[in-house]
Design a protein around this motif. Structure first.
Motif, mmCIF file in Angstrom:
data_model
loop_
_atom_site.group_PDB
_atom_site.id
_atom_site.type_symbol
_atom_site.label_atom_id
_atom_site.label_comp_id
_atom_site.label_asym_id
_atom_site.label_seq_id
_atom_site.Cartn_x
_atom_site.Cartn_y
_atom_site.Cartn_z
ATOM 1 N N GLU A 12 0.882 -1.166 -0.124
ATOM 2 C CA GLU A 12 -0.092 0.037 0.129
ATOM 3 C C GLU A 12 0.987 1.273 0.049
ATOM 4 O O GLU A 12 2.062 1.241 0.318
ATOM 5 C CB GLU A 12 -0.872 -0.023 1.227
ATOM 6 C CG GLU A 12 -0.047 -0.051 2.596
ATOM 7 C CD GLU A 12 -1.066 -0.032 3.812
ATOM 8 O OE1 GLU A 12 -0.642 0.192 4.899
ATOM 9 O OE2 GLU A 12 -2.226 -0.353 3.589
ATOM 10 N N MET A 13 0.278 2.385 -0.478
ATOM 11 C CA MET A 13 0.991 3.643 -0.480
ATOM 12 C C MET A 13 1.488 4.253 0.751
ATOM 13 O O MET A 13 0.653 4.033 1.988
ATOM 14 C CB MET A 13 0.449 4.719 -1.435
ATOM 15 C CG MET A 13 0.027 4.287 -2.516
ATOM 16 S SD MET A 13 1.401 4.197 -3.663
ATOM 17 C CE MET A 13 1.972 5.810 -3.580
ATOM 18 N N ALA A 14 2.558 4.783 0.746
ATOM 19 C CA ALA A 14 2.890 5.396 2.067
ATOM 20 C C ALA A 14 2.333 6.531 2.439
ATOM 21 O O ALA A 14 1.764 7.338 1.304
ATOM 22 C CB ALA A 14 4.559 5.421 2.053
ATOM 23 N N LEU A 15 1.827 6.858 3.664
ATOM 24 C CA LEU A 15 1.096 7.993 3.842
ATOM 25 C C LEU A 15 1.917 9.197 3.760
ATOM 26 O O LEU A 15 3.225 9.266 4.065
ATOM 27 C CB LEU A 15 0.759 8.112 5.394
ATOM 28 C CG LEU A 15 -0.337 6.858 5.727
ATOM 29 C CD1 LEU A 15 -0.464 6.758 7.354
ATOM 30 C CD2 LEU A 15 -1.559 6.939 4.945
ATOM 31 N N ALA A 16 1.391 10.283 3.255
ATOM 32 C CA ALA A 16 2.177 11.584 2.890
ATOM 33 C C ALA A 16 2.488 12.290 4.294
ATOM 34 O O ALA A 16 1.851 12.123 5.295
ATOM 35 C CB ALA A 16 1.144 12.464 2.304
ATOM 36 N N GLN A 17 3.470 12.831 4.283
ATOM 37 C CA GLN A 17 4.096 13.509 5.429
ATOM 38 C C GLN A 17 4.274 15.190 5.149
ATOM 39 O O GLN A 17 4.575 15.340 4.286
ATOM 40 C CB GLN A 17 5.543 12.930 6.015
ATOM 41 C CG GLN A 17 5.439 11.251 6.249
ATOM 42 C CD GLN A 17 6.966 10.664 6.572
ATOM 43 O OE1 GLN A 17 7.941 11.605 6.615
ATOM 44 N NE2 GLN A 17 7.189 9.731 6.789
ATOM 45 N N ALA A 18 4.099 15.378 6.729
ATOM 46 C CA ALA A 18 4.345 16.882 6.559
ATOM 47 C C ALA A 18 5.675 17.612 5.984
ATOM 48 O O ALA A 18 6.477 16.564 6.329
ATOM 49 C CB ALA A 18 3.905 17.531 7.908
ATOM 50 N N ALA A 19 5.957 18.471 5.601
ATOM 51 C CA ALA A 19 6.932 19.123 5.255
ATOM 52 C C ALA A 19 7.793 19.671 6.572
ATOM 53 O O ALA A 19 7.151 19.691 7.460
ATOM 54 C CB ALA A 19 6.951 20.653 4.123
ATOM 55 N N PRO A 20 9.285 19.492 6.296
ATOM 56 C CA PRO A 20 9.846 19.842 7.661
ATOM 57 C C PRO A 20 9.612 21.250 8.229
ATOM 58 O O PRO A 20 9.378 22.213 7.297
ATOM 59 C CB PRO A 20 11.296 19.809 7.092
ATOM 60 C CG PRO A 20 11.360 18.940 6.068
ATOM 61 C CD PRO A 20 10.014 19.077 5.418
ATOM 62 N N SER A 21 9.457 21.453 9.362
ATOM 63 C CA SER A 21 9.193 22.774 9.758
ATOM 64 C C SER A 21 10.196 23.712 9.448
ATOM 65 O O SER A 21 9.699 25.129 9.665
ATOM 66 C CB SER A 21 9.090 22.688 11.395
ATOM 67 O OG SER A 21 10.244 22.138 11.997
ATOM 68 N N SER A 22 11.180 23.411 8.972
ATOM 69 C CA SER A 22 12.126 24.419 8.673
ATOM 70 C C SER A 22 11.925 25.128 7.136
ATOM 71 O O SER A 22 12.534 26.041 6.927
ATOM 72 C CB SER A 22 13.502 23.981 8.963
ATOM 73 O OG SER A 22 13.821 22.944 8.032
ATOM 74 N N GLN A 23 11.132 24.230 6.661
ATOM 75 C CA GLN A 23 10.699 24.882 5.248
ATOM 76 C C GLN A 23 9.337 25.338 4.957
ATOM 77 O O GLN A 23 9.066 25.883 3.701
ATOM 78 C CB GLN A 23 11.066 23.588 4.219
ATOM 79 C CG GLN A 23 12.226 22.677 4.373
ATOM 80 C CD GLN A 23 13.375 23.612 3.838
ATOM 81 O OE1 GLN A 23 13.215 24.157 3.081
ATOM 82 N NE2 GLN A 23 14.640 23.574 4.636
ATOM 83 N N VAL A 24 8.724 25.530 5.955
ATOM 84 C CA VAL A 24 7.310 26.018 5.776
ATOM 85 C C VAL A 24 7.243 27.122 6.839
ATOM 86 O O VAL A 24 7.739 27.300 7.863
ATOM 87 C CB VAL A 24 6.204 24.952 5.867
ATOM 88 C CG1 VAL A 24 6.370 23.955 4.895
ATOM 89 C CG2 VAL A 24 6.475 24.125 7.128
ATOM 90 N N GLY A 25 6.122 28.156 6.584
ATOM 91 C CA GLY A 25 5.702 28.750 7.428
ATOM 92 C C GLY A 25 6.362 30.284 7.286
ATOM 93 O O GLY A 25 7.036 30.588 6.584
ATOM 94 N N ALA A 26 6.163 31.384 8.014
ATOM 95 C CA ALA A 26 6.439 32.613 8.045
ATOM 96 C C ALA A 26 7.959 32.587 8.438
ATOM 97 O O ALA A 26 8.805 33.311 7.777
ATOM 98 C CB ALA A 26 5.681 33.559 9.137
ATOM 99 N N GLY A 27 8.532 32.024 9.311
ATOM 100 C CA GLY A 27 10.183 31.629 9.668
ATOM 101 C C GLY A 27 10.804 31.342 8.482
ATOM 102 O O GLY A 27 11.935 32.085 8.035
ATOM 103 N N ALA A 28 10.326 30.383 7.761
ATOM 104 C CA ALA A 28 11.099 29.786 6.522
ATOM 105 C C ALA A 28 10.994 30.948 5.329
ATOM 106 O O ALA A 28 12.113 31.206 4.901
ATOM 107 C CB ALA A 28 10.318 28.564 5.969
ATOM 108 N N TRP A 29 9.822 31.522 5.301
ATOM 109 C CA TRP A 29 9.745 32.437 4.321
ATOM 110 C C TRP A 29 10.739 33.630 4.620
ATOM 111 O O TRP A 29 11.538 34.298 3.485
ATOM 112 C CB TRP A 29 8.456 33.085 4.111
ATOM 113 C CG TRP A 29 8.319 34.227 3.018
ATOM 114 C CD1 TRP A 29 7.958 33.826 1.656
ATOM 115 C CD2 TRP A 29 8.145 35.582 3.116
ATOM 116 N NE1 TRP A 29 7.764 35.025 0.953
ATOM 117 C CE2 TRP A 29 8.080 36.150 1.969
ATOM 118 C CE3 TRP A 29 8.729 36.391 4.250
ATOM 119 C CZ2 TRP A 29 8.103 37.408 1.726
ATOM 120 C CZ3 TRP A 29 8.614 37.792 3.974
ATOM 121 C CH2 TRP A 29 8.523 38.328 2.914
#
Length: 386
Positions: A12-29
């Motif tokens: 079965e397909m692996a479950l999608a995982q969230a992106a690393p916290s260092s790559q998303v959000g206002a701080g990453a931007w």
């Protein structure tokens, strides 16, 4: 032979995982766009300090110390209670804009006939919004109505003299009305003329190519001010005796020819960016010249130069202010005339407020065109392969 164990195969397909916290959000931007390097960090800090110094003063002048009511310039001569500006000064004088808003919009167009301008604007928006919305169908009919039918509707509505409508001569037109009329005519005519000139410059027929090159280089070699003067004072010399040209019509012709020369160079750049294989592929299909250009080459070329086309449109919209030199009063011209020619509102604060108002109107239109062009770029970006 020993059988291989296949129990490790995933069923079965692996479950999608969230992106690393260092790559998303206002701080990453912020890390990516503001603090990516020491130089970027220094620029960000300097910009933040400049903004912290300027923004409170701008907001204070625009709103907190501004005058919001008054019948004449005396309301804007002293600081309101609670203001923080020096004694004897106020912020923006918004009663001036409120009192002269009708003049800024319509010029000296008769009060009892301004409904015609409003109706024309409503029809304009009713045709423009569906044309710019990708999901709305019947685009071809919409385009025909906007580019071919609406100009005649606007002509009869604004000028009058037909169907029982009183005639309103163009010297009475002014303000935002003149700005939109000149920019609309310039935009609608410059694009097809620019396409024809660009194709003519790339033509293999020497006479057509020579005429196109001479026209483009001549027009691009003189400022718009000179073109407007020539259209206003020299164009009547080339018409039969007794025939007169309306001053606004002369300006429209001058602006259209001037912008078409610049548009031709923008479109020529798009044509040169199309790989030679696209031309050869169209020839191998047995397409004629106009079929090849209309169905294969030109759609790709126009998509590539959307930023240049919109940049030309924005420049044209702003250049409408130059018609003041031939005694046509656009938005900026009516503001300037109200400041210098109306003693009821002649103060330094009304002058600043009027120019800020005009700048805000121009910014809204230009920023809107810019953002829509970026949206269309993203929507039409399907890649470009050689």
């Amino acid at each position: 032979m020993q059988e291989h164990d296949l129990s490790w195969v995933r069923t079965e397909m692996a479950l999608a995982q969230a992106a690393p916290s260092s790559q998303v959000g206002a701080g990453a931007w912020m890390r990516k766009n503001l603090f990516a390097s020491p130089f970027d960090t220094a620029l960000t800090i300097l910009a933040a300090l400049a903004l912290a110094w300027a923004l409170p003063q701008i907001l204070n002048w625009l709103f907190f110390s501004a005058v919001w009511s008054g019948a004449d310039r005396t309301a804007c001569l002293t600081t309101e209670q609670g203001g923080s500006l020096p004694a004897g000064w106020t912020g923006a004088c918004w009663p001036f804009v409120e009192a002269r808003l009708g003049y800024f919009t319509f010029g000296r167009y008769p009060l009892e006939e301004r409904w015609r301008v409003i109706l024309c604007g409503v029809i304009f928006l009713a045709l423009l919004v569906p044309l710019l919305t990708p999901r709305i169908p019947f685009k071809r009919l919409n385009a025909i109505l906007f580019f071919a039918v609406f100009p005649f509707i606007a002509f009869f509505l604004l000028l009058g003299g037909y169907f029982g409508l009183p005639y309103v001569e163009t010297p009475l037109w002014g303000g935002l009305l003149v700005t939109l009329v000149i920019s609309y005519v310039g935009i609608v005519t410059s694009l097809p003329l620019g396409i024809i000139l660009a194709l003519g410059r790339r033509s293999k027929m020497p006479i057509v190519k020579l005429l196109s090159v001479v026209f483009i280089e001549t027009v691009r070699g003189v400022p718009l001010v000179a073109v407007l003067f020539m259209a206003s004072f020299m164009l009547p010399l080339f018409v039969p005796p007794g025939m007169t040209f309306d001053k606004l019509l002369r300006a429209l012709i001058g602006v259209a020819l001037f912008s078409s020369a610049y548009m031709a160079e923008v479109i020529r750049g798009g044509l040169q960016a199309i790989p030679k294989g696209q031309y050869e592929g169209a020839d191998s299909l047995g397409l004629g010249y106009w079929q090849k250009m209309g169905l294969i080459v030109m759609p790709q070329a126009l998509k590539l130069v959307i930023p240049g086309i919109v940049n030309t449109f924005i420049g044209l919209f702003k250049d409408t202010t130059l018609v003041l030199i031939i005694s046509l009063f656009d938005l900026l011209g009516t503001v300037k005339q109200s400041i210098s020619g109306d003693p009821t509102w002649a103060t330094p604060q009304t002058a600043k407020t009027g120019y800020v108002f005009a700048a805000a109107v121009f910014w809204i239109f230009c920023f809107g065109m810019s953002r829509y062009s970026q949206y269309m770029e993203r929507r039409l970006d399907t890649g470009h392969r050689k």
